[in-house]
Design an enzyme around this catalytic site. Sequence first.
Site, mmCIF file in Angstrom:
data_model
loop_
_atom_site.group_PDB
_atom_site.id
_atom_site.type_symbol
_atom_site.label_atom_id
_atom_site.label_comp_id
_atom_site.label_asym_id
_atom_site.label_seq_id
_atom_site.Cartn_x
_atom_site.Cartn_y
_atom_site.Cartn_z
ATOM 1 N N TYR A 4 41.404 41.282 41.142
ATOM 2 C CA TYR A 4 41.566 41.220 42.589
ATOM 3 C C TYR A 4 42.707 40.262 42.913
ATOM 4 O O TYR A 4 43.007 39.334 42.171
ATOM 5 C CB TYR A 4 40.270 40.864 43.326
ATOM 6 C CG TYR A 4 39.276 42.003 43.278
ATOM 7 C CD1 TYR A 4 39.302 43.021 44.216
ATOM 8 C CD2 TYR A 4 38.339 42.070 42.248
ATOM 9 C CE1 TYR A 4 38.415 44.087 44.143
ATOM 10 C CE2 TYR A 4 37.452 43.138 42.163
ATOM 11 C CZ TYR A 4 37.497 44.141 43.116
ATOM 12 O OH TYR A 4 36.641 45.198 43.025
ATOM 13 N N HIS A 9 48.346 46.122 50.794
ATOM 14 C CA HIS A 9 48.220 45.055 49.808
ATOM 15 C C HIS A 9 48.424 45.570 48.380
ATOM 16 O O HIS A 9 48.587 44.775 47.456
ATOM 17 C CB HIS A 9 46.828 44.424 49.935
ATOM 18 C CG HIS A 9 46.823 42.925 49.896
ATOM 19 N ND1 HIS A 9 47.930 42.144 50.134
ATOM 20 C CD2 HIS A 9 45.811 42.041 49.638
ATOM 21 C CE1 HIS A 9 47.609 40.862 50.040
ATOM 22 N NE2 HIS A 9 46.337 40.774 49.723
ATOM 23 N N ASN A 16 48.342 34.995 48.818
ATOM 24 C CA ASN A 16 47.335 34.440 47.908
ATOM 25 C C ASN A 16 47.528 34.854 46.454
ATOM 26 O O ASN A 16 47.201 34.090 45.537
ATOM 27 C CB ASN A 16 45.928 34.817 48.380
ATOM 28 C CG ASN A 16 45.516 34.043 49.613
ATOM 29 O OD1 ASN A 16 46.006 32.943 49.857
ATOM 30 N ND2 ASN A 16 44.631 34.621 50.407
ATOM 31 N N TYR A 26 41.106 50.825 47.846
ATOM 32 C CA TYR A 26 42.307 50.065 48.204
ATOM 33 C C TYR A 26 43.601 50.742 47.733
ATOM 34 O O TYR A 26 44.691 50.214 47.956
ATOM 35 C CB TYR A 26 42.255 48.669 47.570
ATOM 36 C CG TYR A 26 41.113 47.811 48.020
ATOM 37 C CD1 TYR A 26 40.892 47.556 49.371
ATOM 38 C CD2 TYR A 26 40.238 47.237 47.093
ATOM 39 C CE1 TYR A 26 39.834 46.750 49.792
ATOM 40 C CE2 TYR A 26 39.183 46.426 47.500
ATOM 41 C CZ TYR A 26 38.990 46.197 48.851
ATOM 42 O OH TYR A 26 37.948 45.403 49.257
#
Length: 202
Positions: free
Chosen positions: A79, A34, A127, A29
Amino acid sequence: MFWKKNKTPTALGTPEFIVAGLGNPDRKYAYTRHNSGFLCVDALAQQQGFEIKKLKFRSLIADTEINGHRCLVMKPQTYMNNSGEAIRDAAAFYKIPPEKIIVIYDDISLDVGKLRIRRKGSDGGHNGIKSIIYHLNSDQFPRIKLGVGKKPHPDYDLADWVLSEFKKEEEKPLLSAIDHACAAVELLLDGKIDEAMNLYNS
Protein backbone atom coordinates in the site's frame (compact mmCIF):
# COMPACT_ATOMS: atom_id res chain seq x y z
CA MET A 1 -4.09 0.89 -22.49
CA PHE A 2 -2.49 -0.03 -25.79
CA TRP A 3 1.22 -0.13 -26.52
CA LYS A 4 3.30 -2.11 -28.97
CA LYS A 5 4.90 -5.15 -27.41
CA ASN A 6 8.53 -5.76 -28.32
CA LYS A 7 10.54 -8.94 -27.90
CA THR A 8 11.18 -10.08 -24.35
CA PRO A 9 14.59 -8.85 -23.12
CA THR A 10 17.09 -11.08 -21.38
CA ALA A 11 18.48 -9.96 -18.02
CA LEU A 12 22.07 -10.82 -17.22
CA GLY A 13 24.09 -10.04 -14.10
CA THR A 14 22.89 -8.12 -11.04
CA PRO A 15 20.26 -5.34 -11.24
CA GLU A 16 21.86 -1.93 -11.60
CA PHE A 17 18.66 0.11 -11.26
CA ILE A 18 15.29 -0.03 -9.55
CA VAL A 19 12.33 1.38 -11.45
CA ALA A 20 9.39 1.59 -9.03
CA GLY A 21 5.85 2.62 -9.85
CA LEU A 22 3.75 3.50 -6.82
CA GLY A 23 0.14 2.52 -6.16
CA ASN A 24 -2.24 0.39 -4.11
CA PRO A 25 -2.62 -3.34 -4.84
CA ASP A 26 -6.38 -3.92 -4.48
CA ARG A 27 -8.26 -4.38 -7.76
CA LYS A 28 -10.68 -1.59 -6.79
CA TYR A 29 -7.80 0.90 -6.97
CA ALA A 30 -6.52 -0.24 -10.39
CA TYR A 31 -7.47 2.84 -12.45
CA THR A 32 -7.46 5.46 -9.72
CA ARG A 33 -5.31 8.59 -9.78
CA HIS A 34 -3.12 7.29 -6.94
CA ASN A 35 -2.19 4.27 -9.09
CA SER A 36 -0.58 6.28 -11.89
CA GLY A 37 2.81 4.79 -11.04
CA PHE A 38 1.46 1.25 -11.44
CA LEU A 39 -0.16 2.20 -14.75
CA CYS A 40 3.12 3.61 -16.01
CA VAL A 41 5.29 0.59 -15.21
CA ASP A 42 2.60 -1.68 -16.68
CA ALA A 43 2.85 0.35 -19.89
CA LEU A 44 6.65 0.12 -19.76
CA ALA A 45 6.35 -3.65 -19.43
CA GLN A 46 4.09 -3.83 -22.47
CA GLN A 47 6.43 -1.67 -24.53
CA GLN A 48 9.55 -3.58 -23.54
CA GLY A 49 8.00 -7.05 -23.61
CA PHE A 50 8.25 -8.23 -20.00
CA GLU A 51 5.77 -9.10 -17.25
CA ILE A 52 5.67 -7.78 -13.70
CA LYS A 53 4.36 -10.84 -11.93
CA LYS A 54 6.97 -12.40 -9.64
CA LEU A 55 6.41 -11.76 -5.93
CA LYS A 56 9.53 -10.65 -4.05
CA PHE A 57 10.43 -7.83 -1.65
CA ARG A 58 6.71 -7.47 -0.86
CA SER A 59 6.28 -6.33 -4.46
CA LEU A 60 5.35 -7.61 -7.87
CA ILE A 61 8.63 -7.44 -9.77
CA ALA A 62 10.32 -8.05 -13.09
CA ASP A 63 14.05 -8.58 -13.40
CA THR A 64 14.68 -7.36 -16.92
CA GLU A 65 16.89 -5.38 -19.26
CA ILE A 66 15.97 -1.93 -20.58
CA ASN A 67 18.32 -0.08 -22.93
CA GLY A 68 21.17 -2.38 -21.98
CA HIS A 69 20.67 -1.78 -18.24
CA ARG A 70 19.54 -4.56 -15.93
CA CYS A 71 16.60 -3.24 -13.93
CA LEU A 72 14.39 -4.45 -11.12
CA VAL A 73 10.96 -3.08 -12.02
CA MET A 74 8.72 -2.95 -8.95
CA LYS A 75 5.09 -2.47 -7.98
CA PRO A 76 5.18 -2.44 -4.14
CA GLN A 77 2.24 -4.34 -2.64
CA THR A 78 2.60 -2.70 0.78
CA TYR A 79 0.00 0.00 0.00
CA MET A 80 1.11 3.47 -0.90
CA ASN A 81 1.99 4.78 2.57
CA ASN A 82 4.52 1.97 3.16
CA SER A 83 6.12 1.93 -0.29
CA GLY A 84 9.53 2.67 1.21
CA GLU A 85 9.66 -0.65 3.06
CA ALA A 86 9.58 -2.67 -0.17
CA ILE A 87 12.00 -0.41 -2.03
CA ARG A 88 14.42 -0.38 0.91
CA ASP A 89 14.46 -4.19 1.03
CA ALA A 90 15.22 -4.50 -2.68
CA ALA A 91 17.83 -1.73 -2.65
CA ALA A 92 19.60 -3.28 0.33
CA PHE A 93 19.59 -6.76 -1.19
CA TYR A 94 21.15 -5.63 -4.48
CA LYS A 95 23.17 -2.75 -2.98
CA ILE A 96 21.53 -0.21 -5.29
CA PRO A 97 22.15 3.43 -4.23
CA PRO A 98 19.31 6.01 -4.14
CA GLU A 99 20.71 7.72 -7.25
CA LYS A 100 19.82 4.60 -9.24
CA ILE A 101 16.27 4.25 -7.94
CA ILE A 102 13.70 5.80 -10.30
CA VAL A 103 10.28 6.35 -8.72
CA ILE A 104 7.11 7.07 -10.71
CA TYR A 105 4.04 8.42 -8.93
CA ASP A 106 1.00 10.73 -9.03
CA ASP A 107 1.10 14.48 -8.45
CA ILE A 108 -2.03 16.51 -7.71
CA SER A 109 -0.28 19.80 -8.43
CA LEU A 110 -0.04 18.93 -12.14
CA ASP A 111 -2.88 18.67 -14.64
CA VAL A 112 -3.59 15.28 -16.19
CA GLY A 113 -1.24 14.88 -19.15
CA LYS A 114 1.61 16.84 -17.56
CA LEU A 115 4.92 15.42 -16.31
CA ARG A 116 7.60 16.67 -13.99
CA ILE A 117 10.97 14.95 -13.70
CA ARG A 118 13.29 15.72 -10.80
CA ARG A 119 16.78 14.52 -9.91
CA LYS A 120 15.98 14.60 -6.16
CA GLY A 121 13.81 16.50 -3.70
CA SER A 122 11.41 16.54 -0.78
CA ASP A 123 8.26 14.43 -0.45
CA GLY A 124 6.01 17.34 -1.42
CA GLY A 125 3.32 15.98 0.88
CA HIS A 126 3.14 12.62 -0.92
CA ASN A 127 3.00 9.79 1.62
CA GLY A 128 4.56 7.21 -0.67
CA ILE A 129 7.59 9.42 -1.29
CA LYS A 130 7.72 10.30 2.41
CA SER A 131 8.00 6.57 3.19
CA ILE A 132 10.75 6.05 0.60
CA ILE A 133 12.80 8.99 1.89
CA TYR A 134 12.43 7.70 5.46
CA HIS A 135 13.43 4.10 4.70
CA LEU A 136 16.29 4.98 2.34
CA ASN A 137 17.38 7.81 4.63
CA SER A 138 17.85 9.84 1.46
CA ASP A 139 15.92 12.06 -0.94
CA GLN A 140 18.59 11.72 -3.64
CA PHE A 141 16.58 9.51 -5.97
CA PRO A 142 15.23 10.65 -9.37
CA ARG A 143 11.50 10.72 -9.77
CA ILE A 144 8.88 11.10 -12.49
CA LYS A 145 5.65 12.79 -11.39
CA LEU A 146 2.50 12.11 -13.39
CA GLY A 147 -0.14 14.82 -13.18
CA VAL A 148 -3.53 13.64 -11.90
CA GLY A 149 -5.18 17.05 -11.52
CA LYS A 150 -6.05 19.27 -8.60
CA LYS A 151 -9.00 18.66 -6.30
CA PRO A 152 -12.26 19.98 -7.81
CA HIS A 153 -12.56 22.46 -4.93
CA PRO A 154 -10.55 23.17 -1.74
CA ASP A 155 -13.02 21.38 0.57
CA TYR A 156 -12.89 18.15 -1.44
CA ASP A 157 -11.35 15.33 0.61
CA LEU A 158 -7.83 14.61 -0.69
CA ALA A 159 -8.06 10.84 -0.11
CA ASP A 160 -11.36 10.69 -1.99
CA TRP A 161 -9.81 12.62 -4.88
CA VAL A 162 -6.66 10.53 -5.34
CA LEU A 163 -8.67 7.31 -4.95
CA SER A 164 -11.15 8.40 -7.64
CA GLU A 165 -10.91 7.04 -11.16
CA PHE A 166 -9.85 9.06 -14.17
CA LYS A 167 -12.66 10.52 -16.25
CA LYS A 168 -13.22 9.47 -19.85
CA GLU A 169 -12.01 12.82 -21.19
CA GLU A 170 -8.78 12.45 -19.20
CA GLU A 171 -7.81 9.15 -20.80
CA LYS A 172 -6.09 10.58 -23.90
CA PRO A 173 -3.83 13.07 -22.05
CA LEU A 174 -3.09 10.41 -19.41
CA LEU A 175 -1.95 7.89 -22.04
CA SER A 176 0.22 10.56 -23.67
CA ALA A 177 1.85 11.40 -20.33
CA ILE A 178 2.46 7.73 -19.57
CA ASP A 179 4.07 7.28 -22.98
CA HIS A 180 6.36 10.25 -22.30
CA ALA A 181 7.16 8.91 -18.83
CA CYS A 182 8.23 5.56 -20.31
CA ALA A 183 10.51 7.38 -22.75
CA ALA A 184 11.89 9.42 -19.85
CA VAL A 185 12.72 6.24 -17.93
CA GLU A 186 14.97 5.14 -20.79
CA LEU A 187 16.77 8.50 -20.74
CA LEU A 188 17.20 8.37 -16.97
CA LEU A 189 18.70 4.90 -17.20
CA ASP A 190 21.24 6.31 -19.67
CA GLY A 191 22.09 9.12 -17.23
CA LYS A 192 20.38 11.75 -19.40
CA ILE A 193 18.29 13.38 -16.67
CA ASP A 194 18.73 16.92 -18.01
CA GLU A 195 17.63 15.82 -21.46
CA ALA A 196 14.58 14.08 -20.01
CA MET A 197 13.64 17.20 -18.04
CA ASN A 198 14.09 19.44 -21.09
CA LEU A 199 11.97 17.17 -23.25
CA TYR A 200 9.13 16.27 -20.93
CA ASN A 201 8.81 18.67 -18.00
CA SER A 202 5.59 20.66 -18.21
